[in-house]
Design a protein around this motif. Structure first.
Motif, short mmCIF file in Angstrom:
data_model
loop_
_atom_site.label_atom_id
_atom_site.label_comp_id
_atom_site.label_asym_id
_atom_site.label_seq_id
_atom_site.Cartn_x
_atom_site.Cartn_y
_atom_site.Cartn_z
N GLY A 193 -19.44 -5.80 -5.25
CA GLY A 193 -18.19 -5.42 -5.89
C GLY A 193 -17.94 -3.92 -5.77
O GLY A 193 -18.86 -3.12 -5.97
N VAL A 194 -16.73 -3.55 -5.43
CA VAL A 194 -16.32 -2.14 -5.35
C VAL A 194 -15.02 -1.99 -6.12
O VAL A 194 -13.98 -2.56 -5.72
CB VAL A 194 -16.14 -1.68 -3.88
N ASN A 195 -15.06 -1.25 -7.21
CA ASN A 195 -13.88 -1.05 -8.06
C ASN A 195 -13.55 0.44 -8.14
O ASN A 195 -14.45 1.29 -8.23
CB ASN A 195 -14.13 -1.60 -9.47
N TYR A 196 -12.25 0.73 -8.15
CA TYR A 196 -11.81 2.13 -8.17
C TYR A 196 -10.52 2.23 -8.97
O TYR A 196 -9.66 1.36 -8.90
CB TYR A 196 -11.57 2.63 -6.75
N PHE A 197 -10.42 3.30 -9.77
CA PHE A 197 -9.14 3.57 -10.42
C PHE A 197 -8.88 5.07 -10.43
O PHE A 197 -9.82 5.89 -10.46
CB PHE A 197 -9.08 2.99 -11.85
N PHE A 198 -7.61 5.43 -10.40
CA PHE A 198 -7.17 6.82 -10.46
C PHE A 198 -5.91 6.89 -11.30
O PHE A 198 -4.96 6.13 -11.07
CB PHE A 198 -6.88 7.37 -9.06
N VAL A 199 -5.90 7.78 -12.29
CA VAL A 199 -4.72 8.03 -13.12
C VAL A 199 -4.43 9.52 -13.04
O VAL A 199 -5.26 10.36 -13.43
CB VAL A 199 -4.95 7.61 -14.58
N ASP A 200 -3.27 9.86 -12.53
CA ASP A 200 -2.88 11.25 -12.38
C ASP A 200 -2.65 11.88 -13.75
O ASP A 200 -2.56 11.20 -14.77
CB ASP A 200 -1.61 11.33 -11.53
N GLN A 201 -2.56 13.22 -13.79
CA GLN A 201 -2.36 13.91 -15.05
C GLN A 201 -1.04 13.48 -15.70
O GLN A 201 -0.05 13.22 -15.02
CB GLN A 201 -2.38 15.42 -14.84
N GLN A 202 -1.05 13.41 -17.03
CA GLN A 202 0.12 12.96 -17.76
C GLN A 202 0.19 13.64 -19.12
O GLN A 202 -0.82 14.03 -19.70
CB GLN A 202 0.09 11.44 -17.95
N GLN A 203 1.41 13.79 -19.61
CA GLN A 203 1.64 14.43 -20.89
C GLN A 203 1.47 13.42 -22.02
O GLN A 203 2.10 12.37 -22.04
CB GLN A 203 3.05 15.03 -20.95
N ILE A 204 0.57 13.74 -22.97
CA ILE A 204 0.39 12.93 -24.17
C ILE A 204 0.65 13.81 -25.38
O ILE A 204 1.02 14.98 -25.25
CB ILE A 204 -1.03 12.32 -24.22
N GLU A 205 0.47 13.26 -26.59
CA GLU A 205 0.81 14.01 -27.79
C GLU A 205 -0.04 15.27 -27.95
O GLU A 205 0.42 16.30 -28.45
CB GLU A 205 0.65 13.13 -29.04
N LEU A 206 -1.32 15.24 -27.53
CA LEU A 206 -2.22 16.38 -27.70
C LEU A 206 -2.04 17.45 -26.63
O LEU A 206 -2.56 18.55 -26.78
CB LEU A 206 -3.67 15.90 -27.68
N GLY A 207 -1.33 17.13 -25.55
CA GLY A 207 -1.14 18.08 -24.47
C GLY A 207 -1.14 17.37 -23.13
O GLY A 207 -0.81 16.19 -23.02
N LEU A 208 -1.53 18.11 -22.09
CA LEU A 208 -1.56 17.56 -20.74
C LEU A 208 -2.95 16.98 -20.46
O LEU A 208 -3.94 17.72 -20.37
CB LEU A 208 -1.22 18.63 -19.71
N LEU A 209 -3.03 15.65 -20.32
CA LEU A 209 -4.28 14.98 -19.98
C LEU A 209 -4.47 15.03 -18.47
O LEU A 209 -3.66 14.50 -17.72
CB LEU A 209 -4.24 13.52 -20.47
N LYS A 210 -5.54 15.70 -18.03
CA LYS A 210 -5.80 15.84 -16.60
C LYS A 210 -6.17 14.49 -16.00
O LYS A 210 -6.46 13.53 -16.71
CB LYS A 210 -6.92 16.86 -16.37
N ASN A 211 -6.19 14.42 -14.67
CA ASN A 211 -6.40 13.14 -13.98
C ASN A 211 -7.78 12.57 -14.28
O ASN A 211 -8.76 13.30 -14.50
CB ASN A 211 -6.16 13.28 -12.49
N LEU A 212 -7.85 11.23 -14.29
CA LEU A 212 -9.09 10.48 -14.49
C LEU A 212 -9.32 9.61 -13.26
O LEU A 212 -8.38 9.06 -12.69
CB LEU A 212 -8.99 9.61 -15.73
N MET A 213 -10.59 9.46 -12.87
CA MET A 213 -10.91 8.67 -11.70
C MET A 213 -12.32 8.12 -11.85
O MET A 213 -13.19 8.76 -12.45
CB MET A 213 -10.82 9.53 -10.44
N SER A 214 -12.54 6.91 -11.32
CA SER A 214 -13.87 6.32 -11.38
C SER A 214 -14.08 5.38 -10.20
O SER A 214 -13.19 4.61 -9.84
CB SER A 214 -14.08 5.56 -12.70
N LEU A 215 -15.26 5.46 -9.62
CA LEU A 215 -15.69 4.54 -8.56
C LEU A 215 -16.92 3.79 -9.06
O LEU A 215 -17.93 4.41 -9.41
CB LEU A 215 -16.02 5.31 -7.27
#
Length: 747
Positions: free
Chosen positions: A645-667
């Motif tokens: 199994g090979v799983n990957y996700f990427f979420v680019d930076q986004q504005q939330i209530e606390l501020g700018l959430l930087k990108n998240l990524m995992s392999l």
């Protein structure tokens, strides 16, 4: 350690069942030779349907593993499941919400064989008949119907290594004899949940920085017992009990704090170092019991469901928080502040629920029902602030607050569903909810305060589905929901992190409203486009507020995370996806890519609980971000015994209530071996060490706030699973507890 020894003993006693499975193994081998060409993924009415029985990735997997492979579903922490574009995924089994708490449910899913599942339904916009909040979606697990009597079960042992080592074990069994069915589970484990923090805040003149570690050791023991008795051909009576206990002793926080003072030209004038140390002991207990009666009223599938439930939740917590300064030898031994805390919470809930579904011969269905919840929470918080000057105690200030919250919720719904033709179907409905609540805060020497919250809400729902032809399908859904604050959010307790950094809960928080719209297009039951829009009003969140305070003639920068309703928020997303098998089912691919756009609009400068005034915090920013998710399973041999199994996700930076959430990524990578009734699996998570939370906010007034949180997601888990007994045993009915909606708010 006793927990692991107990479950290990149960694990190995199950080996006595191995010899009874030879016949089943031969039958399984014959079934594996059949090439199934059913539609694996398709759109039906108000939900997506993943036909597990026709999927090549089922054998040897647990239910949780299979859910990770299901289109539109994802997990970033190997504990919770999310639906694309939704905050949370609520688990239903055979159309009924699971009556287990979050930890027990995770263990249940990780230890239930995927072979027991017929299909998985993903409901992105639930109808009025579902008790869900905010923008929550639903995962409905439909089990296979197995009619034989006998005993079967599942045992699993796992060891996990990230920063620390942790272990877990579980034992599950199902027994059926004639009209009686029994289902039971016992699971436990211990682990240390580590975190590494870097916190920064301030202005151009004053800057704070806190760097250090949090280690939270946990010991868990839980399980469930379900009894189901068939009274006659048309009625069943079921009793469900589940329990979960957690102990977290000597949980520690150790932060080195640096205060830098600058002049108007940016030149460093002075620097002060302190050390914040917090030791916390906590234990919690969650027990619930539910009685269910089901009556089938005709041969078309009409039925009546009645539920009554009781929930008891207890949490006892005490903490010793110390801020230490440097002595003459540059050691942190000089007391600056000490806060001794006792934060207990007790929740009692009684619930009732009734549902009736009437089906007519012309493909017309009417559903009607109602529910009632009464809840009382008791929070007797005791804080003692000890202030020091030059290491000597100069003042003790008690902060006592006995907060009691009573809440009653009345709800009723009505839905109409009609299949107009083989191509067109639709559903319309509404839910009406009445909430009556009263909170009382009793502080010694002060007049008792009362916080009353009474509101009525009409929550409409509409959906339709149109099959243009065999290859093209389009659907639309609209719903409105509420999000009530969790009970811990209402308790006006202050949690101390450092001398100048704390969180503050809020008894004045009111329910927020969410309006969801979704348009879906599907092609060949393999490719889909989902357009989603959500409008959230009076968002419940934490808001970072800063201000200057003077202590012992020195100006410090205080940072408080205030729990409150913070303006409005819009979320828009466009998601392209594919679920398909290639190379004669050797490769199964689930791929999603899309864009999401967030618009925030909130302003706050006052703590609603204390009335203290801070610098104004404004978040009226928007952001657009790319989202990618890919889950792939490769069968490595013809006999279907080795899987990669090979799983990957990427979420680019986004504005939330606390501020700018930087990108998240995992392999993540996994390897699995099926050997007779055994499954051996190795899962490696966050191999690149990129799943780290980083939030930054810079205000127009110059205020700066930064959070860096490493949760040590990079690690590995090795597990051994053994299935025993008669695999044709019919599963015990899983019943939705009347207290489920309340239980979710204890977490």
């Amino acid at each position: 350690m006793k927990t692991q020894l107990l479950i290990t003993a149960i694990f190995f006693t199950g080996l006595t069942f191995a010899q009874d499975k030879k016949t089943d193994s031969l039958e399984t081998k014959k079934i594996e030779e059949v090439v199934i060409k059913k539609q694996v993924f398709k759109k039906q009415s108000d939900r997506f349907v993943y036909d597990v029985a026709a999927s090549p990735v089922t054998k040897g997997n647990t239910t949780f593993d299979l859910l990770r492979q299901t289109p539109l579903l994802s997990t970033t922490d190997d504990k919770t499941l999310k639906i694309a574009g939704k905050n949370n995924a609520i688990i239903y089994i055979n159309g009924r919400k699971s009556n287990m708490d979050a930890e027990s449910l995770t263990q249940f899913l990780k230890n239930m064989p995927a072979e027991n599942i017929q299909k998985i339904e993903v409901i992105t916009v639930p109808g009025s008949e579902f008790q869900v909040e905010s923008s929550d979606g639903i995962i409905n697990i439909v089990l296979k119907k197995k009619m034989g009597d006998g005993l079967n079960g599942n045992m699993r042992m796992a060891n996990t290594q990230n920063k620390y080592n942790g272990s877990s074990a579980s034992f599950s069994a199902n027994y059926r004899k004639d009209k009686l069915g029994i289902s039971a589970n016992l699971n436990g484990g211990d682990n240390i949940q580590p975190q590494r923090y870097t916190l920064k805040n301030g202005t151009s003149m004053i800057q704070n920085e806190s760097v250090g570690d949090i280690d939270d050791p946990n010991k868990n023991l839980g399980g469930y017992l379900n009894l189901d008795y068939q009274l006659n051909d048309n009625s069943n009576l079921a009793l469900s009990w589940n329990t979960w206990a957690n102990r977290s002793y000597d949980s520690s926080v150790n932060l080195i704090n640096t205060l830098n003072m600058f002049d108007e030209n940016g030149v460093l004038n002075s620097r002060e170092l302190t050390n914040s140390r917090n030791i916390e002991n906590a234990r919690s207990y969650n027990n619930s019991v539910n009685l269910n009666y089901e009556l089938k009223t005709d041969s078309l599938g009409s039925k009546l469901n009645l539920n009554a439930a009781y929930l008891n939740y207890k949490r006892f917590q005490n903490a010793d928080n110390r801020t230490l300064g440097l002595d003459a030898n540059n050691n942190f031994t000089v007391f600056r502040q000490q806060v001794l805390q006792e934060i207990p919470q007790i929740i009692n809930n009684f619930s009732g629920m009734a549902d009736y579904i009437k089906k007519f011969k012309n493909d017309f269905t009417v559903s009607v029902g109602g529910n009632f919840n009464t809840t009382k929470t008791d929070n007797d918080t005791k804080n003692f602030f000890n202030y020091y000057e030059n290491g000597s105690l100069i003042n003790v200030r008690p902060d006592l607050n006995h907060f009691i919250y009573d809440e009653k919720i009345y709800g009723a719904y009505l839905t109409f569903e009609k299949k107009f033709s083989d191509k067109l179907s639709g559903k319309i409905g509404t839910r009406y909810e009445i909430t009556r609540s009263m909170g009382t805060s009793e502080v010694p020497g002060q007049t008792m305060q009362e916080f009353e919250r009474n509101y009525n809400n009409l929550l409409p729902y509409l959906s339709f589905n149109y099959a243009i032809n065999d290859k093209n399908n389009i659907s639309y859904a609209f719903s409105s929901r509420m999000r009530r604050p969790s009970f811990w959010e209402l308790n006006p307790v202050k949690n101390i992190l450092t001398q100048d950094n704390y969180t503050q809960n809020n008894p004045f928080v009111k329910a927020s409203s969410t309006y969801n719209q979704e348009l879906t297009y599907m092609f060949k039951n393999s490719y889909f486009l989902i357009l989603n829009h959500s409008y959230l009003k009076d968002v419940i969140t934490q808001v970072p507020l800063q201000r200057d305070i003077v202590r012992e003639g020195v100006t410090y920068r205080q940072l408080a995370y205030i729990r409150t309703n913070f303006g409005d928020r819009q979320e828009m997303s466009a998601m392209l996806g594919m679920q398909k098998t290639f190379f004669k089912q050797y490769l199964t691919m689930n791929f999603n890519i899309g864009m999401q756009h967030n618009i925030n609009n909130g302003t706050l400068n006052t703590d609603p609980t204390t009335g203290e005034v801070f610098d104004t915090y404004i978040n009226n920013r928007s952001s657009s971000s790319l989202v990618i998710q890919s889950n792939n399973t490769l069968r490595l041999d013809k006999k279907k015994t080795w899987f990669l199994g090979v799983n990957y996700f990427f979420v680019d930076q986004q504005q939330i209530e606390l501020g700018l959430l930087k990108n998240l990524m995992s392999l993540d990578v996994s390897i699995k071996k099926n050997w007779n009734d055994w499954t051996f699996a190795l899962n490696l998570t966050d191999i690149l060490n990129t799943n780290i939370v980083e939030i930054e906010d810079i205000q127009a007034n110059g205020n700066y706030n930064y959070i860096h949180q490493n949760r040590y997601n990079r690690g590995g888990t090795f597990s051994i699973t053994y299935n025993f007994g008669n695999q044709k045993v019919k599963k015990v009915r899983d019943i939705e507890s009347a207290s489920d909606a309340i239980k979710s708010r204890t977490r």
